[in-house]
Each structure stands twice: as C-alpha cells, then as structure tokens.
Design a protein around this motif. Structure first.
Motif, PDB file in Angstrom:
ATOM      1  N   ILE A  37      11.783   6.306  38.884  1.00 49.75           N
ATOM      2  CA  ILE A  37      10.366   6.541  38.617  1.00 49.75           C
ATOM      3  C   ILE A  37       9.752   7.300  39.789  1.00 49.75           C
ATOM      4  CG2 ILE A  37       8.134   5.400  38.240  1.00 49.75           C
ATOM      5  CD1 ILE A  37       9.697   3.049  37.039  1.00 49.75           C
ATOM      6  N   THR A  38       8.868   8.243  39.468  1.00 51.50           N
ATOM      7  CA  THR A  38       8.136   8.962  40.518  1.00 51.50           C
ATOM      8  C   THR A  38       6.654   8.589  40.545  1.00 51.50           C
ATOM      9  OG1 THR A  38       7.732  10.845  39.036  1.00 51.50           O
ATOM     10  CG2 THR A  38       9.704  10.928  40.417  1.00 51.50           C
ATOM     11  N   ALA A  39       6.084   8.168  39.413  1.00 47.17           N
ATOM     12  CA  ALA A  39       4.672   7.780  39.377  1.00 47.17           C
ATOM     13  C   ALA A  39       4.454   6.837  38.205  1.00 47.17           C
ATOM     14  CB  ALA A  39       3.756   9.003  39.248  1.00 47.17           C
ATOM     15  N   PHE A  40       3.449   5.972  38.348  1.00 47.76           N
ATOM     16  CA  PHE A  40       3.150   5.011  37.286  1.00 47.76           C
ATOM     17  C   PHE A  40       1.683   4.595  37.405  1.00 47.76           C
ATOM     18  CE2 PHE A  40       5.085   3.029  40.946  1.00 47.76           C
ATOM     19  CZ  PHE A  40       4.187   2.042  41.309  1.00 47.76           C
ATOM     20  N   GLN A  41       1.121   4.218  36.276  1.00 49.37           N
ATOM     21  CA  GLN A  41      -0.270   3.752  36.227  1.00 49.37           C
ATOM     22  C   GLN A  41      -0.426   2.847  35.019  1.00 49.37           C
ATOM     23  OE1 GLN A  41      -3.943   6.122  34.813  1.00 49.37           O
ATOM     24  NE2 GLN A  41      -3.951   6.441  37.017  1.00 49.37           N
ATOM     25  N   MET A  42      -0.929   1.645  35.260  1.00 48.28           N
ATOM     26  CA  MET A  42      -1.086   0.692  34.166  1.00 48.28           C
ATOM     27  C   MET A  42      -2.491   0.111  34.190  1.00 48.28           C
ATOM     28  SD  MET A  42       0.939  -2.861  33.354  1.00 48.28           S
ATOM     29  CE  MET A  42       0.050  -3.735  34.654  1.00 48.28           C
ATOM     30  N   ASP A  43      -3.122   0.103  33.013  1.00 43.40           N
ATOM     31  CA  ASP A  43      -4.423  -0.532  32.844  1.00 43.40           C
ATOM     32  C   ASP A  43      -4.317  -1.531  31.708  1.00 43.40           C
ATOM     33  OD1 ASP A  43      -5.892   0.956  34.800  1.00 43.40           O
ATOM     34  OD2 ASP A  43      -5.811   2.670  33.460  1.00 43.40           O
ATOM     35  N   ILE A  44      -4.852  -2.727  31.949  1.00 44.51           N
ATOM     36  CA  ILE A  44      -4.817  -3.799  30.965  1.00 44.51           C
ATOM     37  C   ILE A  44      -6.227  -4.025  30.436  1.00 44.51           C
ATOM     38  CG2 ILE A  44      -4.257  -6.224  30.586  1.00 44.51           C
ATOM     39  CD1 ILE A  44      -1.874  -4.423  31.055  1.00 44.51           C
ATOM     40  N   LYS A  45      -6.351  -4.196  29.134  1.00 50.01           N
ATOM     41  CA  LYS A  45      -7.657  -4.360  28.516  1.00 50.01           C
ATOM     42  C   LYS A  45      -7.925  -5.796  28.086  1.00 50.01           C
ATOM     43  CE  LYS A  45      -7.021   0.334  26.936  1.00 50.01           C
ATOM     44  NZ  LYS A  45      -6.844   1.249  25.806  1.00 50.01           N
ATOM     45  N   VAL A  46      -6.979  -6.671  28.387  1.00 53.17           N
ATOM     46  CA  VAL A  46      -7.148  -8.091  28.078  1.00 53.17           C
ATOM     47  C   VAL A  46      -7.067  -8.871  29.382  1.00 53.17           C
ATOM     48  CG1 VAL A  46      -6.338  -7.953  25.708  1.00 53.17           C
ATOM     49  CG2 VAL A  46      -4.688  -8.189  27.540  1.00 53.17           C
ATOM     50  N   GLY A  47      -6.782 -10.143  29.295  1.00 54.12           N
ATOM     51  CA  GLY A  47      -6.783 -10.982  30.487  1.00 54.12           C
ATOM     52  C   GLY A  47      -5.696 -10.681  31.486  1.00 54.12           C
ATOM     53  N   GLY A  48      -4.723  -9.862  31.119  1.00 56.61           N
ATOM     54  CA  GLY A  48      -3.646  -9.522  32.045  1.00 56.61           C
ATOM     55  C   GLY A  48      -2.298  -9.736  31.390  1.00 56.61           C
ATOM     56  N   ILE A  49      -1.251  -9.179  32.012  1.00 57.40           N
ATOM     57  CA  ILE A  49       0.102  -9.349  31.491  1.00 57.40           C
ATOM     58  C   ILE A  49       0.978  -9.946  32.580  1.00 57.40           C
ATOM     59  CG2 ILE A  49      -0.152  -7.415  29.916  1.00 57.40           C
ATOM     60  CD1 ILE A  49       1.711  -5.831  31.772  1.00 57.40           C
ATOM     61  N   THR A  50       2.129 -10.421  32.160  1.00 54.04           N
ATOM     62  CA  THR A  50       3.064 -11.057  33.081  1.00 54.04           C
ATOM     63  C   THR A  50       4.233 -10.122  33.370  1.00 54.04           C
ATOM     64  OG1 THR A  50       4.189 -12.070  31.200  1.00 54.04           O
ATOM     65  CG2 THR A  50       2.437 -13.348  32.265  1.00 54.04           C
TER      66      THR A  50
END
Length: 887
Positions: A638-651
């Motif tokens: 991987i060279t780049a990553f971006q994560m956005d969560i729209k609920v309470g969160g993920i595990t």
C-alpha cells in the motif's frame, strides 16, 4: 426545556427549587435573544429559552428581565467562570497536558493541549438559534498555524496570516471527519470549532494534537455527541512502531498513519507508506487504537468533573409516523427506481418520486405550508397589545436565571409535517431500501455483486501538445490526467512553520467541476474536498517516482474529473500513473486505487449480522453506506489509504476484511490498466523541456553567477536557454527548448568552470592585451594566460604588434602552469609541420648567407695582406700611416 445534566451522571432538580426571592419584570421582543442568560447571584446553569420556537421557521421571542431588587455592584460584576482544570495523559513515551477553564471561558468549551513545547488551543461554540434542518450536521472547522508560534512573521505586505494554506485545509479535514459521525442527528445549531497553533517547537507535530484537542473540546461543550474522540500518529522505524513520533523521527519512518477514534472503535485513518503490507498496517492501527482508548478514558474522567450539560432537548427528529407514510406511498416505486443502472436517469427518477410523495402528503393534509407551519404553537397572549408586553412574575415560578417565565397551557397541535422533514425522511428511506437490496438480493444498483469492479477503459496520448496525458474511465467515473514537466521554476513553494522554504518537485492538483455530475454551480477556488482528494492521490503516486538525481524535472499532474459516480480520487491515482508513463517519467512500477464501502448492520435486513464489504463503490453506495475506505498501491503493498466511518466505528477484523478485498480489486484494476490503448509512450515528449545536469567545483559557482547575477543572465540571453539553476554543492541545471541552445550554454559554462591542465588546447581564443614580451590570451571567460613572443609565431618577431593586435583570435596550447598558478601558452606549438620546416629552412639560409659574407670578408683580408707583403719584399716599399705608398 432544561438541558439534561444526568448525561454526565447528575440529577435534574425539581422546578420548585429554582426560585428567587426578588420580583422580575418580563418584556417580550421578536428579536433573537441569547441562548443562556445566567443570573449573577445564581451559579446554576440556565436552560435554553427556545420554548416558543416554531418548528418550521424557528422564530424566537426574546425575553428581557430587569431586576427590581438592589444587588451590590461587586456581586453583579462577578463572572461565574469555570474553575481551571488540567490533566496529564500518557501518550507513547511522554505525556500530553490538557487544560481547560483558564482561557477562552466565554466559549462553550475551550482547551489547550501541550506536547513538548507545542501548544494547540481549540474552542467550540454553537449558535443560539438552530438553522434549517438538513441531512448534514452544521459543523465548520477552522485551523490556523500562527507564524508567531515559531517566532516568525508572515511574509507579504500586510505581515499577517491570510488565506488558509493547503496544509491547514488538510488538518481541518482531519478534525472534521472523525467528529461528524459522533454528532447526534436532529441537532441543528450551527457549531464552530476553531483551532490555533500558539507554540511550535519544531519537533512535535500539531496535527494529531489538534484532532485530540477538538475531540476534548466537543466532549466538554454543550454539543450533544455520542463518544469522545482522540487522535494519534503512528510511525514505523526499523520495524518498530512509534507513537506520536517527532518530526526528526518521521524523516526515517516507513509509515505516516494518523488515526482517530473512540474508546471502542475506529472512526478515521489516513496515511501514506512505501508499499507497506496489509498486515503491518493492521498492526499499526491496533497500536493506535490502544493509545486512543487510553486518551478517551482519561478525557471521560475530565468531562465528569467539568463538562457542561448536553443540549439534548434541542434535538428535533422527524416524527416516526412520517417514515411509515413515506414507505407506504413510495415503497414499491423505490424498489423499481433503485434498479436503474445509470446515475442520471436514476437521480431524475428519485427526484420525481420525492415530488410525488410531497404532493400526496400535501393533498392528504399532512404537509403544512411554510408560512402557516407552527402557527398553532404561538402564544396569543404574548402578541396582543404593546400595553400588555410587561407581566409581573411572582415568587415560586420557574427560575430561568435572569429571566422568569410564567407557565401557560399550550393548545393541542394537529399532526403536520414540514417539507424539509419529508425530504429528510425520503432520503433515509431511500438509503434503507438500497441497503436492503444489497443485503437481501446480493445485487447493487448497477447489477454488480459486492466484489465486482466496474468496466475499465483507459487511453493515452489524446492531447498532442501535452507532455503526457491519460483518460481513465471506470464505470461512470472518469479522470483526465495531464502531466507537465518543468524545471525548478515550476516547483511549488511551501511556506510553513519550519522557517525554511520548501519546494515541492511533484504535486497533483485535483479539480471537480460541477459539469462532471451534470449540475450548475459557482466555479471558484479549490474546495476543501478538492484539496484533500488531490493530496491523497499525490501521496499515493509519490513512492513510484524516480529520484531527483535520476530525473531532474519538476512534475505537475492535473486530474480533471470529467464524470463522477464514486471514487474519483482513486480514478485520479490510476489516470495519473498512466499519464506519468506517457510523459516518459521512469516510474518504478504501476499502482492503482480503489474505494471500498460497507453495510455494517446486515441483520436488520435479514442477514446473518456479518458486515458486507463492497468493492469499487458508487456515489449512492457511498452516501447510503457506512464506510468509505480508499486504498492505493499494487499487489505487493500500500502507498496511501484513507478511511471515513459514518457510524459508531469499525473494528480491526472488519478493516482486515476490507484491506484484503481491496488488494484483490487493485490486482484486477492493474491488469485492466495494462491493456491501455493507445499505450503510454514512455518517452519524453518533443515539446517537453530539455534539462542537462553538470557538476562543477563549488568554488566555481560564483563565476557562473557573476556580480549580481549578470553573468548567468548574459549566458541565458546569448544562448537562448530558458533557465540556469546553480546550487551551492556545484550542481548546475540547464533548461532549454532545443539541443543547440543547450550545447552553447554547456560550452560557455564548461569554459567558465574548467580546471586548466598542461597539454590542453584552446581554440578561437581572444587576445586581450599586447605587451613587449608577448600577448595575454583569454582561454575562458575571466581566465587568461601569457603567450610569449617567441611562442606566438613560427617566424622571428621583433615586436608582437607586427603580427597581432588586440581582438585577434588564435588557437593556443597550455604548456606550463607555474607555482603561482599562472598559465604559459603557446601558439607556435599548434602550427603545422610545414610552417616549422619553412622556419628551419629560413634559419639555414640565413645562417649560410651569413657564413658566405664572413668568408668573403676573410678572403679579402687575406688577399690584401699578401699583396702588401709582396710589395714590401719585392719593391721594398714602406708603409706610412698604415697605407701603402708606392714609388
């Protein structure tokens, strides 16, 4: 409508305890009034005064109170500010200091967070009056790095901070994205987070501190939220993970991960690395989550001590009956509309269906007119006559701080829905039906299964004059990537807190025009979203670029989104990679990007409860889903990553599943990119500039520059090159449009900086000075040597001026360098052999002629002496005064 203090463990006292022994006069005004008016004598927090708000128009009646009793000036001037609190929280190998109640006490919450000597100050404020209901939480974030924090002053005429820099925009997004999922739905008071860097030590980065400071400030404020948020940075040095590494440590780090979350889940990750395996990334996220959990637990303890009651009473949600009505009217039609594969027809069908729902509800009398909505909730007694505006409130009634409100009975209101509520509910119902279709039927809006990638097509060389270009299309998302090559003048200058000017030799600029989604909007400066998407694509491509020594060009990539239906930033990565190859940039390998989505609660729609991960999500799946996870790289890492969560969160298990599914998707996309037609040219365009790199001795650089830059300017004017860049280490870079001008400038610079060696030959050199003993010849600009008169010509010269004059050009050879560094030149050494032979012949002729004259004179002397001898012996003559006398 009291704010509920029990949110933090307190109990709400009964109303009869909030009494005041004094009498108050009430007057009503239609202007807006403050949300909280606190009495000077009572330390109790006053509740909201939004009792008389109309649900649609949110009109407020201001209640002004005047105290008739005598209160001492000392008591009235005392401000009931919060007591200062501070707490040290361990983070990694050091502590951060959190302080509140010391500065910014008029804000809803204000905190300072300190790491080393870096201090970030953050405030949270909210508007007194709620804004119009919408599906987007009214939150704005502003972050600023004050130059005074590093002991500097901003450049420019005004000497103060101006437009928000790109780095500040990116940190604003880092603050906003993890906070937004924790905000409760139905709260429409405009909320503003302001963050400043007040002190910067150059070692401890302020960005992760700003995320944590904002999370703490929101937790302490009246803004209703579900969880406390904190942020942390993770680095990887020598296979060891570092928590909140310093800027010096980050120079050697293989990973730059910024993670934000709560005590139980991850809300956001963003970072960049050099082909890091998924397993390593998951380890870093796990370490970051543990640190965030510890910070949140400490903050919760601080909130219990000094946090303000949350404004839970201000939450306005659409009535549950409205959901039932919308589903009954539009349910069957929604199922059909969501099966339309193309975006624009589906969008128009949904818009038409929404209007139909509004029309039907209006005809049935469920939707009110804007001007009439809330009319039944007004209080006639308050609006009758000006003479009745004042009302005396007696003891024993509700204590509102400075204001006492006489209880009244409200009239029953009919069940009416606002138009805004109908639109909000329709959007939620649409999302619910889309999620149900994916979980139950296993098919998405465009007919794909959860793992399937849309059709991919790519072309290079569409623009003949561009240095490199590619058109990348994935489904209904399309990016036109254009590469421009240039020299240092094209580099992007970055003004930062470090103090040293930073020049970016590679940058990607992302543009999202309204036409790409078929809309009409104002076109202006790049939005925050455009800045963020551009930086993500830029950092994804950076690891595949060659070093500046191998490819001395400044590289600019423009990604213009010509169509958009999800994951346009990842399309920019794919298109940018192809465009770089088309421009002849020797990239290390090809990379691709993909966006992953998720439906978290599958059990709601008859699933087994396992989260459903979606590959290559569309715009509707992004809006209706629970995650937007962008990953760029190749099959190795991987060279780049971006994560956005729209609920309470993920595990972590969910993230692991998403990363592995994303890797399979990248492999497929790379295979499709290899089928690009026409393929990338992989060679420099004839319209690209030529850059030649030379290495000279560092002490010779001043000879190239000249006094005040005159010499380098004269070289540019004389040869026609575009730019000459000189560096202190002796590197010289020449930028030219054509090879001939490049060769001319190379020759001049070579002569300027050359180191003379005995035996070197210099052609067409100018004679600068004529002397009695020879001529001074300029073999290079500013460098002269003496050609002695005996070395000027094959013939004997009595005077130099006889054969040469100033300005003549000659070829010379260096025959000696004395101990003082002076040069001795020879023209004679370069003359042809014929000239030298002629010289010898002339010498022999001259010498033989001289010998003949001498022998003739000698013979004449001998003959005269013999004659005299004979005369004397035979004629007995005598010599008189040396002459012979006869007779």
């Amino acid at each position: 409508m009291l704010a509920n203090p029990s949110f933090h463990g307190g109990l709400q006292p009964p109303l009869h305890q909030f009494t005041h022994p004094n009498r108050y006069t009430l007057s009503f005004s239609s202007s807006l009034c403050p949300r909280r008016l606190r009495p000077q004598k009572t330390p109790l927090l006053a509740p909201s005064l939004s009792l008389f708000a109309s649900r649609r128009g949110y009109t407020r009646f201001c209640i002004q109170a005047s105290v008739e009793s005598q209160i001492s000036e000392t008591t009235s001037s005392a401000a009931p500010y919060t007591q200062p609190y501070s707490v040290k929280i361990p983070v990694g190998d050091r502590h951060i200091l959190v302080e509140t109640g010391h500065i910014g006490r008029q804000a809803s919450a204000a905190v300072t967070v300190t790491d080393g000597e870096t201090i970030v100050y953050t405030t949270v404020c909210l508007d007194d009056v709620p804004s119009e209901p919408s599906d987007f939480f009214p939150l704005s974030v502003h972050y600023q790095e004050r130059f005074s924090a590093a002991g500097r002053t901003s450049g420019g005429f005004f000497k103060r901070e101006g437009r928000t820099k790109d780095d500040e925009v990116l940190i604003c997004r880092l603050i906003d994205r993890p906070l937004r999922p924790t905000m409760l739905k139905g709260f429409y008071h405009e909320t503003q987070i302001l963050s400043w860097v007040l002190s910067y030590d150059g070692l401890h980065s302020p960005d992760s501190l700003a995320v944590t400071a904002a999370g703490i400030a929101v937790a302490l404020s009246e803004v209703p939220n579900s969880k406390t948020v904190a942020g942390v940075r993770i680095g990887l040095i020598n296979d060891k993970f570092i928590v909140n590494p310093t800027t010096k440590e980050m120079e050697d780090s293989e990973l730059d991960l910024l993670l934000a979350g709560t005590d139980s889940a991850i809300l956001m990750i963003e970072g960049y690395c050099n082909f890091l395996p998924e397993e390593k990334l998951l380890q870093a996220v796990e370490i970051g989550q543990d640190v965030v959990r510890a910070i949140c637990n400490e903050v919760e303890a601080l909130v219990k001590r000094c946090g303000k009651p949350k404004m839970l009473d201000a939450i306005k949600l659409p009535p549950p009956e409205l959901y039932r009505h919308v589903e009954e009217i539009a349910g069957d039609e929604l199922v059909k509309v969501l099966q339309i594969k193309n975006k624009i027809p589906r969008k128009k069908a949904l818009s038409s269906l929404e209007e139909n729902v509004l029309t039907i509800l209006t005809e049935k009398g469920y939707v009110s007119k804007d001007e009439d909505f809330g009319a039944n909730e007004t209080i006639p007694d308050m609006l009758e006559d000006d003479d009745e505006d004042e009302e005396v409130v007696v003891d024993g009634e509700v204590d509102e701080g400075d204001v006492h409100i006489k209880p009244f009975s409200r009239k029953a209101t009919p069940l009416l829905f606002s138009e805004v509520d109908v639109k909000l509910v329709f959007k939620e119902v649409t999302s619910k039906f889309l999620r149900r279709r994916i979980v139950e039927g296993g098919k998405r809006s465009d007919g794909r299964n959860p793992f399937e990638i849309r059709l991919i097509n790519s072309q290079c060389g569409l623009l003949p004059r561009a240095h490199g270009n590619a058109l990348f299309t994935r489904g209904e998302t399309q990016s036109l990537a254009v590469v421009t090559l240039g020299d240092k003048q094209m580099a992007q200058r970055i003004d930062n807190l470090e103090g040293a000017d930073e020049f970016k030799r590679f940058y990607l600029q992302y543009t999202f025009p309204p036409s790409c989604v078929g809309e009409v909007r104002r076109v202006g400066a790049p939005s925050r979203r455009e800045v963020g998407h551009g930086m993500l694509a830029e950092r994804a491509l950076e690891p595949i670029l060659p070093s500046h020594d191998d490819f001395p060009y400044t590289i600019r990539v423009e990604s213009t989104i010509t169509e958009s239906n999800g994951s346009s930033s990842m399309a920019s990565v794919c298109g940018g990679c192809l465009a770089l190859q088309d421009a002849g940039v020797p990239v290390k390998c090809s990379i691709a990007g993909i966006a992953m989505g998720m439906v978290l609660d599958t059990e709601e729609f008859g699933g087994d409860g396992t989260p459903l991960i979606l590959s290559d999500i569309t715009g509707s799946e992004d809006a209706s889903g629970d995650m937007d996870f962008k990953v760029a790289g190749n099959e190795d890492g991987i060279t780049a990553f971006q994560m956005d969560i729209k609920v309470g969160g993920i595990t972590l298990p969910i993230m692991k599943q998403a990363l592995l599914q994303a890797r399979n998707g990248r492999k497929h996309i790379l295979d499709e990119m290899s089928k690009c037609s026409p393929p990338p040219s992989k060679m420099l365009s004839k319209y690209a500039p030529l850059i030649h790199v030379m290495k000279v001795k560092p002490e010779k650089i001043n000879l190239i520059i000249g006094s005040g830059g005159k010499k380098v300017k004269s070289i540019i004017e004389e040869t026609g090159v575009e730019y000459i860049d000189t560096q202190d280490d002796g590197i010289v870079k020449i930028t030219a449009k054509d090879q001939s001008s490049l060769e001319k400038s190379k020759a001049i610079i070579s002569k300027l900086t050359m180191v003379p060696t005995v035996g070197d030959i210099y052609r067409n050199c100018e004679i600068k000075t004529i002397t009695a003993y020879g001529a001074f010849v300029e073999i290079a600009p500013g460098r002269e040597g003496l050609c002695h008169i005996s070395e000027l010509s094959a013939n004997w010269l009595e005077k130099t001026e006889d054969a040469f004059k100033v300005g003549d050009r000659v070829d010379v050879k260096l025959i000696e360098i004395n101990e003082k560094g002076q040069l001795r030149l020879s023209r004679r050494a370069l003359l042809p052999e014929d000239d030298l032979t002629k010289e010898k012949v002339v010498k022999r002729v001259v010498s033989s002629a001289k010998d003949d004259v001498a022998s003739i004179k000698e013979r004449q002397k001998k003959s005269s002496s013999k004659a005299v001898s004979n005369l004397s012996s035979e004629d007995k003559s005598t010599l008189v005064n040396g002459e012979a006398q006869i007779g």
